[in-house]
Design an enzyme around this catalytic site. Structure first.
Site, short mmCIF file in Angstrom:
data_model
loop_
_atom_site.label_atom_id
_atom_site.label_comp_id
_atom_site.label_asym_id
_atom_site.label_seq_id
_atom_site.Cartn_x
_atom_site.Cartn_y
_atom_site.Cartn_z
N TRP A 15 5.52 -1.70 -7.12
CA TRP A 15 4.95 -1.68 -5.63
C TRP A 15 4.08 -2.73 -5.29
O TRP A 15 4.18 -3.63 -4.47
CB TRP A 15 4.35 -0.34 -5.08
CG TRP A 15 3.95 -0.01 -3.82
CD1 TRP A 15 2.98 0.98 -3.41
CD2 TRP A 15 4.43 -0.75 -2.67
NE1 TRP A 15 2.97 0.83 -2.17
CE2 TRP A 15 3.74 -0.03 -1.48
CE3 TRP A 15 5.29 -1.51 -2.44
CZ2 TRP A 15 3.99 -0.41 -0.23
CZ3 TRP A 15 6.02 -1.79 -0.75
CH2 TRP A 15 5.14 -1.24 -0.01
N LYS A 194 3.99 14.06 -0.36
CA LYS A 194 5.61 13.90 -0.49
C LYS A 194 6.17 13.69 -1.86
O LYS A 194 7.32 13.99 -2.07
CB LYS A 194 6.05 12.93 0.52
CG LYS A 194 5.45 11.40 0.04
CD LYS A 194 5.94 10.51 -0.78
CE LYS A 194 5.26 9.21 -1.23
NZ LYS A 194 6.21 8.25 -2.11
N THR A 251 11.60 9.32 -0.18
CA THR A 251 11.08 9.77 -1.53
C THR A 251 12.01 10.86 -1.99
O THR A 251 12.48 10.95 -3.13
CB THR A 251 9.72 10.08 -1.50
OG1 THR A 251 8.94 8.79 -1.08
CG2 THR A 251 9.44 10.24 -2.98
N ASN A 259 9.88 9.92 -8.29
CA ASN A 259 9.54 11.60 -8.33
C ASN A 259 10.65 12.36 -8.13
O ASN A 259 10.79 13.21 -8.92
CB ASN A 259 8.29 11.75 -7.22
CG ASN A 259 7.09 11.12 -7.40
OD1 ASN A 259 6.27 11.73 -8.24
ND2 ASN A 259 6.97 9.90 -6.83
#
Length: 336
Positions: A15, A194, A251, A259
């Site tokens: 990221w 999230k 996500t 995740n």
């Protein structure tokens, strides 16, 4: 903060590297600080982060270094992109090198274990920067898609509106559309929660369940996030936007999501230790679920998803037992 200038990005993971591409495309000169010198050498020599974003050529405006002082020198914008649970220790080492008026931007999505502080709070505590110098970027930001310059939008949040607008201009590239918000708290909680919801969605997928199940978990996850965020003072509309629903959908839905993938493996019967040993990666939600649960309990907010995910991650419950427990819970007079 200048209109364009030097940006330091602390963290050479997927990221941090992808956001460096955004920054370069928006007209900034970017220096990435890499924890490992060989990563910095690959970026400078091969124009590629071979460890985290292989196959993606980095713009000429992006360089890398293992030297903290060199990375921070003359940077009026400092982007922090480390794992959330290592931020405090890293910042203690970095703080003295940062320019005194630099705007500090968090890309991290987690809540610190023990203190239950959001990343902006940790930044302020360690550096002494006021809220007018601390911002967060949050939204549906799957790193590989951003790095490939696929169109995406996100939220730039800062308590000081002028700083949010200046930062918006600094990160607005041909493929990346930022919106501004004063709701730092809402954006951070949406981004952290999230990951926990994505773990539970991944578990449902790993168990072989379909779209009705995953849609139910996503929707209840959004409701749970909104309950906690609004109880702490966030604007509920923030959770309906890019930093809430947008990030949640990306996500929970994408196989690129670390995740969700971690949750799938839990659903297939692997333990947390097995997954970490096999992949050498830890999903943020696996770390933050216990701190978010503790934050909800301290706030007096019902958080069944965080409670169950924490139990599965810790090995106190299987994924199947988690799903059975969700269904068996007493119903309440809730409208969402």
């Amino acid at each position: 903060m200048r209109g364009h200038g030097k940006v330091a990005v602390f963290g050479a993971g997927s990221w941090g590297t992808a956001f460096s591409i955004v920054l370069a495309d928006a007209g900034n000169d970017v220096t990435i600080w890499a924890r490992r010198e060989e990563v910095a050498e690959a970026i400078n020599g091969r124009r590629e982060n071979t460890d985290y974003l292989p196959g993606i050529e980095l713009p000429p405006q992006v360089s890398a270094t293992h030297d903290v002082e060199k990375a921070a020198h003359d940077a009026d914008l400092v982007v922090l992109a480390t794992p959330s649970q290592t931020l405090r220790a890293n910042l203690v080492d970095w703080a003295s090198y940062l320019e005194p008026d630099a705007v500090l931007v968090s890309l991290m999505k987690g809540v610190e274990l023990g203190t239950l502080e959001r990343m902006s709070q940790v930044i302020g505590e360690v550096t002494g920067a006021g809220p007018e110098r601390i911002a967060v970027v949050s939204g549906p930001n799957l790193a590989k898609e951003i790095a490939r310059r696929e169109p995406a939008a996100s939220v730039v949040a800062c308590a000081e509106e002028d700083v949010a607008r200046a930062l918006q201009a600094r990160v607005h590239s041909p493929a990346f559309r930022p919106y501004t918000s004063p709701d730092v708290l809402g954006c951070e909680l949406g981004g952290a929660y999230k990951n926990v919801v994505a773990l539970s969605v991944g578990m449902a997928v790993g168990l072989g369940f379909g779209d009705n199940t995953t849609a139910s978990v996503i929707t209840r996850g959004l409701a749970e996030t909104a309950r906690l965020a609004t109880a702490l003072g966030a604007n509920p509309l923030t959770l309906m936007g890019l930093a809430g629903l947008g990030d949640l959908v990306a996500t929970c839905s994408s196989p690129l999501s670390r995740n969700r993938t971690f949750g799938e493996k839990l659903g297939q019967g692997m333990t947390t230790a097995d997954i970490i040993a096999a992949t050498r990666q830890v999903a943020e939600g696996a770390k933050s679920c216990s701190s978010l649960l503790a934050l909800a309990e301290r706030t007096g907010v019902d958080a069944p998803i965080a409670h169950h995910v924490d139990a599965v991650v810790a090995g106190r419950m299987t994924a199947q037992e988690m799903m059975d427990s969700f269904i068996a819970r007493d119903t309440k007079a809730e409208i969402y």
